[in-house]
Design an enzyme around this catalytic site. Structure first.
Site, PDB file in Angstrom:
ATOM      1  N   GLU A   1       0.830  -1.200   0.000  1.00  0.00           N
ATOM      2  CA  GLU A   1       0.000   0.000   0.000  1.00  0.00           C
ATOM      3  C   GLU A   1       0.861   1.245   0.000  1.00  0.00           C
ATOM      4  OE1 GLU A   1      -0.417  -2.668   1.941  1.00  0.00           O
ATOM      5  OE2 GLU A   1      -2.242  -3.496   1.059  1.00  0.00           O
TER       6      GLU A   1
ATOM      7  N   HIS B   1     -11.800  -6.097   8.108  1.00  0.00           N
ATOM      8  CA  HIS B   1     -12.519  -5.845   6.855  1.00  0.00           C
ATOM      9  C   HIS B   1     -13.749  -4.993   7.151  1.00  0.00           C
ATOM     10  CE1 HIS B   1     -10.474  -9.771   6.311  1.00  0.00           C
ATOM     11  NE2 HIS B   1     -10.131  -9.240   5.170  1.00  0.00           N
TER      12      HIS B   1
HETATM   13  C1  LIG Z   1      -1.892  -4.990   4.232  1.00  0.00           C
HETATM   14  C2  LIG Z   1      -2.860  -5.857   3.495  1.00  0.00           C
HETATM   15  N1  LIG Z   1      -3.169  -5.589   2.222  1.00  0.00           N
HETATM   16  C3  LIG Z   1      -4.055  -6.341   1.556  1.00  0.00           C
HETATM   17  C4  LIG Z   1      -4.671  -7.404   2.159  1.00  0.00           C
HETATM   18  C5  LIG Z   1      -5.731  -8.233   1.427  1.00  0.00           C
HETATM   19  N2  LIG Z   1      -5.210  -9.569   1.125  1.00  0.00           N
HETATM   20  C6  LIG Z   1      -5.465 -10.612   1.939  1.00  0.00           C
HETATM   21  S1  LIG Z   1      -4.707 -12.005   1.454  1.00  0.00           S
HETATM   22  C7  LIG Z   1      -4.044 -11.251   0.099  1.00  0.00           C
HETATM   23  C8  LIG Z   1      -3.144 -12.024  -0.822  1.00  0.00           C
HETATM   24  C9  LIG Z   1      -1.909 -12.533  -0.145  1.00  0.00           C
HETATM   25  O1  LIG Z   1      -1.182 -13.357  -0.997  1.00  0.00           O
HETATM   26  P1  LIG Z   1       0.095 -14.145  -0.508  1.00  0.00           P
HETATM   27  O2  LIG Z   1       0.951 -13.273   0.336  1.00  0.00           O
HETATM   28  O3  LIG Z   1       0.742 -14.731  -1.699  1.00  0.00           O
HETATM   29  O4  LIG Z   1      -0.470 -15.278   0.452  1.00  0.00           O
HETATM   30  P2  LIG Z   1      -1.455 -16.489   0.084  1.00  0.00           P
HETATM   31  O5  LIG Z   1      -2.839 -15.989   0.242  1.00  0.00           O
HETATM   32  O6  LIG Z   1      -1.148 -16.919  -1.298  1.00  0.00           O
HETATM   33  O7  LIG Z   1      -1.171 -17.548   1.087  1.00  0.00           O
HETATM   34  C10 LIG Z   1      -4.440  -9.910   0.049  1.00  0.00           C
HETATM   35  C11 LIG Z   1      -4.061  -8.962  -1.009  1.00  0.00           C
HETATM   36  C12 LIG Z   1      -4.332  -7.648   3.500  1.00  0.00           C
HETATM   37  N3  LIG Z   1      -4.860  -8.668   4.193  1.00  0.00           N
HETATM   38  N4  LIG Z   1      -3.427  -6.879   4.132  1.00  0.00           N
END
Ligand SMILES: Cc1ncc(C[n+]2csc(CCOP(=O)(O)OP(=O)(O)O)c2C)c(N)n1
Ligand SMILES: [Mg+2]
Lengths: 413, 338
Positions: free
Chosen positions: B60, B129
């Protein structure tokens, strides 16, 4: 807008999108046993190639190769198999129950059981775990009570250890060394380093292990972790679970297109390993190697656990909108449960029949726990939605300040 | 005119401006190929190409910082922060940089960045959320803060925000994406096709930032609110048969104090309603400004109806959420006061 140069933004794509036929033959996954295991006290600069290779022990037939083979006692292997299988059975049941609207949210770790279970089993019970939402396997490996600490949490029922405060799957257990799962991504990564720094300060032998996702490595917090870990040689294992996807974004968006996530460690002077995350033995061995280093005062290791997210991101996600429906079937590194099972069978320590019996036993166990939980109601029941009302104002502070007392009175529950 | 929900209206605003201004560029987590986790940018990459609508790394701070740089170099970036709960990693880039760039360079540099971000609860989203952090951004000089409550306003205000030369934090109450919400989770959800503001022109139009709207005229008291709570307040006074005047702020900063003062000076009574936590919430600013403008006409103390001063809980969501009953309690207290 100018058209003077060829300079345009490069927008990385996914290897395959809906409609494409997945084919991962372009991936260089190496050969089981081909990567040498250096001594634990190697200098980071001497082992940089490990950040670009892939440590694999099990081949496609379940045979273990090479000097990364941790040569585990078959009892340990069976325990690993059981824990991974229980994790999967639990996931499958909870996912179905969410689809029946028994709970607001669920998230599976299908195909990624080894990265949580093998890492945890390779540590000591007093070592501290800093998980993401996708390491339920680690909680189970730490002996979580499936009924009370897990199912009651996702159901937010009266036995929920967090008393309804948290979204389903945001487990927490101080007793089991499983750090409270947060919402913002990878905030816990540098916190794990801090925990480890405290252990070093106190002269204790305990280490910390943290997981984060491929997508999450883009956050500043990821880099804070590497920086502090390197500067202070914190006794910490930092792992990146590269499951190829971050919701709809391929790992190329996180910067994995021309390098590896393990290689992020090199710039910080950290030793870095890249490991087949679907290979229980390889994950176990890599964790052992890093743990031995950390306990010897040599500081942190960054480990990329190379795997694949078989299911959607969560129950809120439909992956067919951004990747081919059948992409998971083409992942070349197989399924961690099948691979460990094949290995045990190949060792003569297991059979398909035993496996089927175990699967049934675990299925029955999950059913038995679920029945107990289901009988306790769920947050769709109107009277049930208020069982934790009294807890709403608790644990904001250690002692409830006057303004919260007043607000609690106003709520009148 | 077309029937649109809030998601479609926001999409349409961005579509209009991508067509109109080649310097408009859209990025954020999952907004490109997939079109956003709430589908607000669906189809835009396909229509305008990957150079103009694309996925960003999950960073972000990086999103806001690069948007600022783009803005300085002539672009008009529209970025999405996937949930306003995840805006905090970008706080330094917003509060120290984006907000203050114009001032610190005495107008030599500025960046017309629009930050779109879904906010608010009532969706069983739990602690991260569901938050409503709007007041934090109104406390930072140099930012404009907008929060629409319906599709028509959402489109017109988003267009105005993107065309504004100052940075705008544009909050989208996600509980309203698919329909108005009266605060009762046990009622069947209704769509925007039941609401006059679900009628939205497909073409370009903009609504002035900084203008509140009287969404319900009345004489007994004034309810000042914004976002999801506009609909909860409307339902509450309708059910109780109270002749309240309801003001939808639409923009929090700059605040349309004239419209508020005119109403409160008429009714002499005021209740301020928001979903965010109470202490130092935007209601505190509203109460202060209202008493400054209307003290001699007030017949009762200004009441605030807000979320409690706790993190947003999961199971106790409906104990937390300031629903119709809490609004009516405050309304009745105000009506009896004085
Ligand atoms: C600071 C923040 N930004 C955005 C999100 C929304 N979000 C939740 S999970 C996710 C994807 C994460 O992907 P990854 O790190 O590859 O982990 P995976 O879900 O594949 O295990 C996002 C964008 C969040 N939880 N926290
Ligand atoms: Mg991932």
């Amino acid at each position: 807008m100018g058209n003077r140069t060829k300079n345009r933004l490069h927008i990385p794509d996914a290897p395959f999108r809906p409609g494409d036929k997945p084919d991962f033959s372009h991936l260089d996954i190496g050969v089981a046993g081909s990567v040498e295991r250096p001594p634990c006290n190697s200098k980071p600069m001497e082992i940089r190639d490990l950040a670009y290779n892939l440590v694999r022990v099990l081949d496609d037939d379940g045979v273990a190769h090479g000097d990364w083979n941790p040569n585990l006692n078959p009892d340990v292997l069976r325990e690993g198999l059981r824990t991974m299988l229980l994790t999967r059975k639990y996931d499958e049941r909870m996912f179905r129950m969410q689809r029946q609207a028994k709970m607001s949210f669920y998230l599976k770790c299908t195909g990624e059981e080894a990265v949580a279970v093998a890492s945890t089993m390779a540590l000591q019970p007093a070592d501290m775990l800093f998980p993401t939402y996708r390491q339920q396997g680690a909680f189970i490996a730490r002996g979580a009570d499936l009924f009370q600490e897990m199912m009651c949490q996702v159901m937010n029922n009266e036995l929920d250890p967090m008393q309804g405060k948290q979204l389903p799957i945001k487990y927490s257990s101080a007793e089991k060394g499983f750090f409270s799962i947060s919402g913002p991504l990878t905030t816990h990564f540098p916190q794990a380093v801090g925990w480890a720094m405290a252990a070093a300060y106190k002269g204790e032998d305990d280490i910390a292990l943290a997981w984060t996702g491929d997508g999450s490595t883009a956050e500043g917090d990821f880099h804070y972790a590497l920086q502090f870990a390197a500067t202070y040689r914190a006794p910490c294992i930092l792992t990146v679970v590269n499951n190829q996807w971050a919701i709809s974004s391929p790992q190329t968006i996180a910067g994995g297109e021309n390098t590896t996530f393990a290689a992020r460690g090199i710039g910080y002077g950290l030793p870095a390993l890249r490991v087949d995350g679907n290979d229980f033995l390889a994950v176990y061995a890599a964790t052992q190697w890093a743990a031995e280093r950390a306990r010897a005062g040599l500081g942190s290791t960054l480990i990329e656990l190379y795997t694949y997210r078989v299911e959607g991101h969560s129950t809120s996600d439909d992956p067919t909108g951004y990747r081919p429906r059948n992409e998971p079937e083409f992942w070349p590194l197989g399924d961690p449960i099948e691979r460990l099972k094949d290995h045990l069978i190949q060792l003569g320590e297991w059979s398909q029949q035993q496996h089927d019996e175990l699967a049934q036993e675990l299925e029955d166990y999950v059913t038995e726990c679920w029945k107990k939980v289901d009988a306790m109601g769920n947050i769709n029941d109107p009277e049930y939605a208020h069982i934790h009302s009294a807890a709403l104002f608790e644990q904001v502070y250690k002692e409830m300040p006057p303004h919260l007392r007043k607000q609690r009175q106003q709520l009148g529950r | 005119m077309a029937q649109m929900n809030m998601i479609q209206a926001l999409n349409s605003a961005q579509d209009n401006l991508l067509a109109k201004d080649p310097n408009v560029i859209i990025f954020g987590e999952d907004v490109g190929y997939f079109g956003g986790v709430f589908r607000v940018t669906a189809g835009l990459q396909e229509k305008y190409g990957k150079q103009r609508v694309f996925d960003s790394p999950i960073s972000e701070g990086g999103i806001i910082a690069t948007a600022l740089g783009m803005g300085v170099n002539g672009l008009r970036p529209v970025v999405e922060i996937q949930f306003s709960d995840y805006i905090y990693p970008a706080f330094d880039q917003i509060a120290s940089e984006l907000a203050k760039l114009r001032y610190r360079s005495n107008g030599m540099f500025s960046a017309p960045v629009t930050i779109r971000t879904p906010c608010g609860g009532g969706i069983r989203g739990g602690q991260t959320h569901s938050q409503s952090p709007e007041a934090i951004f109104t406390h930072v000089a140099g930012l404009k803060v907008v929060m629409p409550s319906n599709p028509y306003d959402a489109k017109g205000l988003l267009i105005a925000a993107i065309e504004d030369d100052d940075p705008v934090v544009f909050f989208e109450p996600k509980r309203l994406y698919n329909g108005p919400f009266d605060g009762d989770p046990h009622q069947a959800a209704i769509g925007w096709n039941t609401h006059p503001k679900g009628e939205v022109p497909e073409d370009y139009y903009s609504l002035e930032i900084g203008k509140a709207e009287v969404v319900r005229p009345g004489n007994a008291l004034t309810i000042v609110t914004y976002g999801t709570m506009v609909h909860v307040a409307e339902a509450a006074v309708k059910a109780a048969g109270i002749d309240a005047e309801i003001i939808d702020l639409r923009t929090l900063l700059p605040l349309d104090i004239d419209t508020i003062a005119e109403s409160v000076n008429k009714t002499g009574r005021c209740v301020v309603v928001h979903e965010a936590t109470r202490t130092s919430g935007f209601g505190a600013e509203l109460s202060a400004q209202i008493q400054e403008s209307c003290f001699w006409r007030l017949e009762a103390p200004i009441e605030r109806v807000t979320g409690w001063d706790t993190p947003y809980p999961h199971a106790m969501e409906w104990d937390y959420f300031p629903g119709q009953q809490r609004i009516l309690d405050a309304v009745n207290k105000t009506l009896q006061g004085g």
